[in-house]
Motif scaffolding. Structure first.
Motif, short mmCIF file in Angstrom:
data_model
loop_
_atom_site.label_atom_id
_atom_site.label_comp_id
_atom_site.label_asym_id
_atom_site.label_seq_id
_atom_site.Cartn_x
_atom_site.Cartn_y
_atom_site.Cartn_z
N THR A 5 0.84 -1.21 -0.04
CA THR A 5 -0.23 -0.14 -0.13
C THR A 5 0.92 1.29 0.14
N ALA A 6 1.99 1.02 0.70
CA ALA A 6 2.80 2.63 0.86
C ALA A 6 3.50 2.60 -0.58
N THR A 7 3.76 1.62 -1.31
CA THR A 7 4.29 1.83 -2.50
C THR A 7 3.47 2.30 -3.43
N VAL A 8 2.00 1.86 -3.41
CA VAL A 8 1.10 2.26 -4.32
C VAL A 8 1.03 3.91 -4.00
N LYS A 9 0.84 4.21 -2.57
CA LYS A 9 0.72 5.64 -2.52
C LYS A 9 1.90 6.40 -3.11
N GLU A 10 3.08 5.92 -2.83
CA GLU A 10 4.27 6.81 -3.40
C GLU A 10 4.44 6.74 -4.96
N ARG A 11 3.63 5.69 -5.31
CA ARG A 11 3.72 5.73 -7.18
C ARG A 11 2.60 6.79 -7.59
N SER A 12 1.35 6.99 -6.83
CA SER A 12 0.16 7.62 -7.17
C SER A 12 0.74 9.18 -7.25
N ASP A 22 11.87 17.90 -3.41
CA ASP A 22 12.79 16.70 -4.27
C ASP A 22 12.12 15.89 -4.95
N GLU A 23 10.97 15.51 -4.66
CA GLU A 23 10.21 14.50 -5.59
C GLU A 23 9.63 15.24 -7.01
N ILE A 24 9.15 16.39 -6.71
CA ILE A 24 9.01 17.14 -7.95
C ILE A 24 10.18 17.31 -8.70
N MET A 295 4.97 11.25 -19.55
CA MET A 295 5.88 9.89 -19.50
C MET A 295 6.60 9.68 -18.21
N ALA A 296 7.32 10.77 -17.64
CA ALA A 296 7.82 10.41 -16.45
C ALA A 296 6.75 10.01 -15.12
N VAL A 297 5.59 10.69 -14.89
CA VAL A 297 4.48 10.32 -13.93
C VAL A 297 4.06 9.04 -14.40
N ILE A 298 3.96 8.39 -15.56
CA ILE A 298 3.43 7.27 -15.83
C ILE A 298 4.40 6.22 -15.38
#
Length: 303
Positions: A5-12, A22-24, A295-298
């Motif tokens: 779930t954490a990974t899903v949240k991070e990938r969303s 930093d993430e942006i 592309m980067a977001v997908i």
């Protein structure tokens, strides 16, 4: 293999307000990588399925996402609410769960109800990407806007950005505000009194049109005429005279100022026709930059 779930949240990507600087920056950097590629196709996601779920119309944004997905080799399912069972009363949640059950790896979603996307994200086990939710956020639009500014000026820190128009209903204004301020950008708003969002004034001041034009970036927002049919907007002509980027106003801009607009454009309302493709305009560059950003977001969602 299931992902946590954490990974899903991070990938969303639900919005930029909660996303770190930093993430942006990492998304912008990855977009630059895709922008440099000579080959149109880099099929790194050829075993992945993504659904574009648009419960609110937007041909341009959907095409941009679809182009990004196909350039990465993903298998794309396009879902338009107008041609679906949602029109017959099926809930948005049921639709997303149905596509999840069929095996999609990520979903790109646009919807009108505010707050629903965050609730959906808690209930499904695939990453979701916000393609615009109500007047809350439009993160990929703001990312491509930041990318366009960075591409032109070299860095974001210290830039003066004026966002002019219907701030009240604008998810673009909100996402840009949250993201730009993380990079040390001076953001100002300009809007008629009945198109201001008072709760945002503590983050960015409302200034006059004259002051707003003294900026490095003048970002004109689309006036959603359909929202103002009840006397809020007296007429398109009145708006143009008071808050439009007319040829006369554009002539007074600093030579280094760039003009932006999230599109679609109401020509000769928020921006005069002759200005749309003027040398200072970056409007079509923004559209072009939408593909590498998405592309980067997908890729972030599915790799």
């Amino acid at each position: 293999m299931s992902i946590s779930t954490a990974t899903v949240k991070e990938r969303s990507l639900l919005g930029l307000k909660e996303l770190s600087r930093d993430e942006i920056a990492s998304i912008l950097d990855r977009a630059a990588h895709w922008d440099r590629q000579q080959e149109k196709m880099s099929p790194i996601l050829n075993k992945h399925f993504v659904a574009n779920m648009f419960f609110e119309n937007s041909t341009r944004t959907r095409f941009s996402f679809e182009m990004a997905e196909k350039r990465l080799g993903a298998q794309v399912l396009n879902f338009a609410a107008a041609a679906s069972s949602v029109e017959k009363g099926e809930s948005i949640y049921d639709t997303v769960r149905t596509l999840e059950s069929m095996g999609i790896d990520a979903g790109v979603i646009r919807l009108k109800p505010i707050g629903l996307l965050a609730e959906l994200a808690k209930k499904v086990s695939v990453p979701l990407i916000n393609a615009g939710d109500g007047n809350n956020e439009h993160p990929t639009q703001a990312l491509l806007d930041l990318y366009t500014m960075k591409q032109h000026f070299g860095e974001l820190k210290g830039l003066r950005v004026s966002i002019i128009g219907d701030i009240l209903h604008s998810r673009v204004a909100r996402s840009n505000l949250w993201a730009l301020q993380k990079f040390g950008v001076d953001v100002k708003f300009c809007a008629p009194a009945n198109m201001q969002a008072p709760e945002l004034a503590k983050y960015a001041p409302y200034v006059s049109m004259e002051e707003a034009l003294q900026a490095d970036v003048v970002m004109m927002l689309r006036v959603q005429l359909e929202r103002h049919g009840e006397g809020v907007l007296k007429s398109a002509d009145t708006y143009r005279v008071q808050y439009g980027l007319t040829e006369e106003r554009a002539a007074k801009l600093n030579a280094g100022t760039i003009i932006m607009h999230p599109a679609p454009i109401n020509r000769n309302v928020e921006i005069d026709d002759a200005i749309v493709e003027s040398p200072q305009s970056k409007i079509f560059t923004q559209m072009q930059n939408g593909v590498p950003i998405r592309m980067a977001v997908i890729e972030r969602a599915m790799k």
